[in-house]
Design a protein around this motif. Sequence first.
Motif, PDB file in Angstrom:
ATOM      1  N   LYS A  48       0.815  -1.221   0.000  1.00  0.00           N
ATOM      2  CA  LYS A  48       0.000   0.000   0.000  1.00  0.00           C
ATOM      3  C   LYS A  48       0.849   1.272   0.000  1.00  0.00           C
ATOM      4  O   LYS A  48       0.314   2.364  -0.154  1.00  0.00           O
ATOM      5  N   SER A 136      -7.909  -0.564   3.860  1.00  0.00           N
ATOM      6  CA  SER A 136      -8.575  -0.516   2.557  1.00  0.00           C
ATOM      7  C   SER A 136      -7.573  -0.903   1.449  1.00  0.00           C
ATOM      8  O   SER A 136      -6.393  -0.572   1.518  1.00  0.00           O
ATOM      9  N   ASN A 138      -6.284  -0.053  -1.374  1.00  0.00           N
ATOM     10  CA  ASN A 138      -5.924   0.983  -2.348  1.00  0.00           C
ATOM     11  C   ASN A 138      -4.549   1.481  -1.967  1.00  0.00           C
ATOM     12  O   ASN A 138      -4.083   1.241  -0.848  1.00  0.00           O
ATOM     13  N   SER A 144     -10.488   4.683  -2.085  1.00  0.00           N
ATOM     14  CA  SER A 144     -10.681   3.275  -1.720  1.00  0.00           C
ATOM     15  C   SER A 144     -11.280   2.488  -2.889  1.00  0.00           C
ATOM     16  O   SER A 144     -11.841   3.062  -3.820  1.00  0.00           O
ATOM     17  N   HIS A 222      -6.308  12.415   1.885  1.00  0.00           N
ATOM     18  CA  HIS A 222      -6.792  11.041   1.921  1.00  0.00           C
ATOM     19  C   HIS A 222      -7.873  10.889   0.865  1.00  0.00           C
ATOM     20  O   HIS A 222      -8.467  11.873   0.458  1.00  0.00           O
TER      21      HIS A 222
HETATM   22 MG    MG Z   1      -7.985   3.635   3.772  1.00  0.00          MG
END
Ligand code: MG
Length: 310
Positions: A48, A136, A138, A144, A222
């Motif tokens: 990630k 998540s 992503n 996401s 984010h």
């Molecule tokens: Mg996340």
Amino acid sequence: MKINLSNIKKAQKLLNKSECVAIPTETVYGLAANAYSDKACKKIYKLKKRPKNNPLIIHYLNSQILKRDCNFNKDFKKLYKIFCPGPITFILDLKKNSKISKIATNKKNTLAVRFPKHPITRSLLKKLNFPLAAPSANLSSKVSAVSSAHVKDDFGKKVKYVLEGGKSSIGLESTIIDIRKKPKVLRLGGIEISAIEKSLNKKIIMENNTSKISSPGQSKLHYSPGIPIRLNVKKVCKEEAYLLIKKGSKKKPNFYFLSKNGNLKEAAKNLYNTLRKIKKDKYKSIAVSKIPNKGLGKTINDRLKRASKF
Ligand code: MG
Ligand code: AMP
């Protein structure tokens, strides 16, 4: 969706070998690994590109199994009964003898735990003798994934297996609540604060963004599609994609709708998919029309606000 046992077995085999597997949940897809294994949890961070100081949410089948790792209190038991399995994450005290990897917690003495509702992931959890650390699925700070195709778009072959579970039914992350003392919401999510307040018959504090951030992932940019976002826009430029809460009479090629009639549940479910689609359609920026700031609309606005800090 039908449960395909051979798919679940394949995921189980890889997870037993400390590999990462993407799993479907009702909130968003998760990038899962054995929460008791340092080696497995390290792989999540690497894939990630996630900062090491951002701890992972641990997914359990039920509270009976969680007893190994955490202490409960009355408020937890009440909310568990009403909302679990479902889109709510609890911050609890970690037991001293817990086997949870210190990589997953970033050596904190608290743990974020959730009980996912998706039947495929529940079947998988039943077969494992460890809980799953699963943020998540992503790349860190990006939008996401709410379908297996999104996970593949982000990671390609780097993720060994994506367990197919259709489109995530809620489409927004879980509500995170620190339940150890006075209940405090650290992240808005799929369950409305008013519903939690009603169940506990208590006022709930919302963590103020300017105060000390106890949920590290919440502070920075984010949920970003990677292009600038303008909020509360009434007049859109021709070159921008225009994101609207409902289908109006005007239909232009650059207009994208989150729902037919302004239904906030439907809009939540479509949010990440639509942000990803706009990026794929090669727009360089997004203008968002006003979204009602009530119920799930508050969570949608929270995500769009963070995504706009480009
Ligand atoms: Mg996340
Ligand atoms: P995600 O990466 O989308 O799964 O989000 C997980 C969120 O849970 C991040 O914002 C983390 O900072 C937060 N989190 C995980 N563990 C803890 C913890 N022990 N205390 C507070 N927040 C946590």
